[in-house]
Scaffold this active site. Structure first.
Site, PDB file in Angstrom:
ATOM      1  N   LYS A   1       0.819  -1.210   0.000  1.00 52.35           N
ATOM      2  CA  LYS A   1       0.000   0.000   0.000  1.00 52.35           C
ATOM      3  C   LYS A   1       0.857   1.266   0.000  1.00 52.35           C
ATOM      4  O   LYS A   1       0.405   2.333  -0.376  1.00 52.35           O
ATOM      5  CB  LYS A   1      -0.964  -0.014   1.179  1.00 52.35           C
ATOM      6  CG  LYS A   1      -1.969  -1.154   1.020  1.00 52.35           C
ATOM      7  CD  LYS A   1      -3.228  -0.991   1.804  1.00 52.35           C
ATOM      8  CE  LYS A   1      -4.284  -1.980   1.351  1.00 52.35           C
ATOM      9  NZ  LYS A   1      -3.832  -3.396   1.414  1.00 52.35           N
TER      10      LYS A   1
HETATM   11  C1  LIG Z   1      -4.374  -4.471   0.622  1.00 57.84           C
HETATM   12  C2  LIG Z   1      -3.614  -5.697   0.454  1.00 57.84           C
HETATM   13  C3  LIG Z   1      -3.966  -6.665  -0.523  1.00 57.84           C
HETATM   14  C4  LIG Z   1      -5.172  -6.535  -1.409  1.00 57.84           C
HETATM   15  O1  LIG Z   1      -5.059  -5.529  -2.380  1.00 57.84           O
HETATM   16  P1  LIG Z   1      -6.389  -4.939  -3.084  1.00 57.84           P
HETATM   17  O2  LIG Z   1      -5.919  -3.794  -3.896  1.00 57.84           O
HETATM   18  O3  LIG Z   1      -7.292  -4.517  -1.982  1.00 57.84           O
HETATM   19  O4  LIG Z   1      -6.961  -6.036  -3.904  1.00 57.84           O
HETATM   20  C5  LIG Z   1      -3.178  -7.786  -0.628  1.00 57.84           C
HETATM   21  N1  LIG Z   1      -2.120  -7.986   0.185  1.00 57.84           N
HETATM   22  C6  LIG Z   1      -1.758  -7.082   1.124  1.00 57.84           C
HETATM   23  C7  LIG Z   1      -0.604  -7.373   1.997  1.00 57.84           C
HETATM   24  C8  LIG Z   1      -2.482  -5.911   1.288  1.00 57.84           C
HETATM   25  O5  LIG Z   1      -2.121  -5.033   2.243  1.00 57.84           O
END
Ligand SMILES: *Cc1c(COP(=O)(O)O)cnc(C)c1O
Length: 735
Positions: free
Chosen positions: A327
């Protein structure tokens, strides 16, 4: 408002009196909510009748009843959706009427002649399009529908009785039931005919579509309101409650393949983002400096490096940012964009004016909160308040958040649960006064700028994989398959945009954990919170909202908030309009219908052609916790050894499953969304008993080592009370 026995047109004085009353306005809102609840109850009844009929039909004693029931309920459901939409339009219009039309009318009417007065009243009536005839028809229709419901309830009771003693059910009883069913069919038929006579409220002048379409740089160079609009785009939801999507998806420049091939992450970001952002909004130089600043916090020179596991499998590591999770890629940029827009707006103000500020508020159970904090720390004019349930986030995550000591960062530890924290945040956003005073902002996953930022690493890895091919393999002969561990559908949606822009890659792979709403969608075209096809799923524990707790918690979702955006494109591709504009309007309306069904009914089934289109672009799979653990172990034992976090492992497991079916030229790129040290529990569990494995030596990065001992800053809140949280925000927020 009570109905008078003889319906008449709504006159201006009536309307003024009625709508000046707050209770009336509240009633209208309540009525809409109640209508929604009543409808979902009704739907449940339709479903349970269908199930029981199916049981009865299985006895094969008479002609099957269930197909007839399905046809009837389909017709009735459509009617109901129409009611609901009409009700939504009318209530929206009433609100607009009360808040904007009436005050203006009142001003204009004061002291005017009789004639002007009457003309204005006519205009107002036309605006409401409520006529005596309309009202009478609507009421008849409603009465009929209610009568039908009563009979349906009786019918259901009889059916249930029959089914419960199925062994003795005889043909005669079923025959009687079939006759009653014919009666119900006739009633629905009549209601449908009557319904055709009711004039539709014309929706054209009510903003009702789910999507506000944002301008992209190509189409609208206008500079009038854009900074303000951009700001909104950055913040999230469109004013009408929909999600923003770009007006057009730009195509790649002709020479991109040669021109961009040696670009760094920063170069590519500037190249890709400037296809969407016009230089009037952010100049190329400004954009470059924003991007440079954002990714200077990453530990790897490639920012998102591509790691080769074997000739056919690669891992795209997205976790080299400050919080060790993917993120960061979006939130580092987002923080700088927020600051940029605020500084620019404040620069236009005089020295005596107070600068504009933004107060970001969020609740977290772990990853998003820390990524947001690291994205916004130290930013001018922005303060951030993140609520977490005290003692209920992992020690690493808690330390990551609370050791950030910048003066604009405020961690609030609430002695409560994550759900309570989230409720408090929702209530804060709903509090208009508080919101207006502090300019609340959110950094949630539907934010368009986040998606945009994430398209970049697809381009980067595309070029990186081509440069890593062994001699003798031509880059143009391989097909790239991206496998994306998916929760809210943001990450993979970025891939979809990259592909639509012209990035030549194969089908995109959605990898989910046991929260598999997306995998189920691609299986049968139903987007539904609860799996209607499977009997029971008792292996995993389910929390109050129905989310299953898995080893990959960042993907534990009930519905995927960004999936709405893909649905819009599916609706658009199957729209029948002649012009592009017509198609878009139609797509908005279709999507609105679908999302309403999800909201009210918990599910929607999209037309089979749209599902086929979705299948052309995506494959989806679900991975269990056991498989996740086994995959972590298998890759650790592999050559070369690789330690994957549980989210990445969901992707790797999916990739392995697809491999036997893949053509020889397919190369898989699995997105790695978190560093294994962040999910030590799952990793240690998968690898316990592996003599070679040592968590501290193999996994734990030096940057996290000192973290647990660092100074912390956190504000404790003793109970989940919104006023306590408000008081904290009041005392710290920049105003
Ligand atoms: C947020 C997140 C995801 C999922 O990503 P999306 O964009 O919500 O599909 C997968 N793995 C981790 C570690 C995340 O923090």
């Amino acid at each position: 408002m009570s109905y008078s026995s003889k319906p008449k047109c709504l006159t201006y004085p009536d309307a003024t009196r009625a709508f000046a009353d707050e209770n009336v306005r509240d009633d209208i809102n309540d009525a809409c909510a109640r209508l929604g609840q009543a409808m979902s109850k009704m739907m449940e009844r339709f479903d349970s009748v269908a199930k029981q009929m199916h049981t009865l039909d299985l006895q094969r004693l008479a002609a099957p009843l269930k197909p007839r029931w399905d046809a009837l309920s389909k017709e009735f459901r459509e009617l109901l959706w129409q009611y609901r939409n009409n009700a939504g339009v009318i209530s929206g219009r009433l609100k607009m009427f009360c808040t904007s039309v009436l005050p203006i009318a009142a001003r204009n009417l004061n002291g005017r002649s009789r004639q002007t007065y009457e003309e204005t009243v006519k205009v107002l009536q036309a605006f409401m399009s409520i006529s005596a005839e309309h009202a009478a028809l609507t009421r008849t229709l409603l009465d009929r529908a209610l009568a039908f419901l009563q009979q349906m309830v009786a019918f259901h009771a009889e059916l249930a009785k029959l089914v419960s003693r199925q062994s003795t059910t005889g043909q005669r009883e079923i025959y009687e039931l079939a006759v009653k069913l014919s009666d119900l069919e006739a009633q629905v038929g009549q209601i449908c005919i009557l319904n055709l006579e009711v004039p539709r409220p014309d929706v054209t002048h009510v903003t009702y579509s789910t999507f506000k379409i944002v301008s992209s740089s190509g189409r609208r160079p206008g500079r009038s309101k854009i900074p303000q609009q951009r700001m909104t785009v950055l913040i999230g939801l469109a004013p009408n409650g929909g999600l923003y999507i770009p007006e057009h998806i730009p195509k790649l420049p002709e020479n991109w393949l040669t021109e961009w091939k040696d670009y760094s992450f920063v170069d590519l970001s500037v190249a890709v983002l400037s296809l969407y952002i016009s230089p009037e909004e952010i100049s190329k130089e400004e954009l470059r400096s924003l991007v440079q600043k954002s990714y200077s916090t990453f530990r790897h020179p490639d920012v998102t490096p591509l790691h080769k596991l074997d000739d056919k499998t690669f891992v795209l590591e997205l976790f080299h940012g400050p919080t060790f999770a993917f993120k960061d890629v979006a939130l580092q940029l987002l923080g700088n964009l927020f600051e940029f827009f605020l500084l620019r707006r404040n620069a236009k103000k005089g020295p005596e004016e107070t600068p504009e500020t933004l107060t970001v508020v969020g609740a977290t159970s772990g990853d998003t909160g820390s990524a947001a904090i690291y994205g916004l720390r130290g930013k001018e004019n922005v303060s951030i308040f993140i609520l977490h349930p005290k003692g209920r986030v992992s020690p690493i995550q808690e330390a990551q958040m609370t050791t950030v000591t910048d003066s604009n960062v405020h961690n609030i530890a609430v002695r409560s649960t994550f759900d309570d924290c989230q409720d408090i945040v929702k209530a804060l956003f709903a509090d208009k006064e508080f919101n207006a005073k502090h300019h609340l902002g959110a950094v949630n996953s539907i934010n368009w700028a986040r998606i945009l930022a994430q398209t970049v690493y697809y381009f980067l890895s595309f070029f990186h994989i081509r440069s890593q091919l062994p001699a003798g393999t031509s880059a143009d002969d391989i097909e790239i398959q991206y496998v994306v561990p998916t929760g809210n559908f943001g990450d993979i949606l970025a891939a979809y945009y990259a592909r639509k822009m012209g990035l030549p890659v194969g089908k995109l792979v959605v990898a989910t954990n046991a929260n598999d709403i997306l995998a189920r969608f691609w299986k049968h075209g139903k987007y539904e919170k609860v799996d209607s096809e499977s009997k029971a799923d008792v292996i995993v524990s389910v929390d109050a909202s129905g989310v299953k707790e898995t080893l990959s918690p960042a993907m534990d979702i009930l519905v995927s908030s960004n999936f709405e955006r893909l649905l819009w494109y599916l609706a658009y591709e199957h729209a029948s309009g002649n012009t592009d504009e017509e198609k878009r309007q139609e797509a908005c309306a279709t999507l609105d219908g679908w999302m309403n069904k999800v909201k009210t009914n918990g599910r929607v089934e999209i037309p089979v052609q749209a599902l086929e289109t979705a299948r052309k672009d995506f494959i989806a799979a679900r991975v269990s916790d056991e498989e996740t653990l086994a995959t972590i172990k298998a890759f650790f034992d592999g050559q070369p050894s690789y330690v994957a976090d549980p989210h990445t492992a969901v992707g790797l497991a999916t990739a392995r499953r697809l491999q036997p079916e893949n053509a020889d030229n397919v190369r898989q790129i699995v997105l790695s969304t978190a560093h294994p040290a962040k999910f030590s529990e799952a990793v240690s569990r998968a690898l316990e008993g592996s003599p070679k494995f040592d968590f501290d030596r193999d996994v734990f990065p030096p940057e996290l080592r000192g973290l647990l001992e660092k100074e912390r800053r956190v504000i404790d809140v003793e109970r989940p009370d919104i006023n306590l949280v408000k008081a904290v925000i009041e005392s710290f927020a920049k105003q």
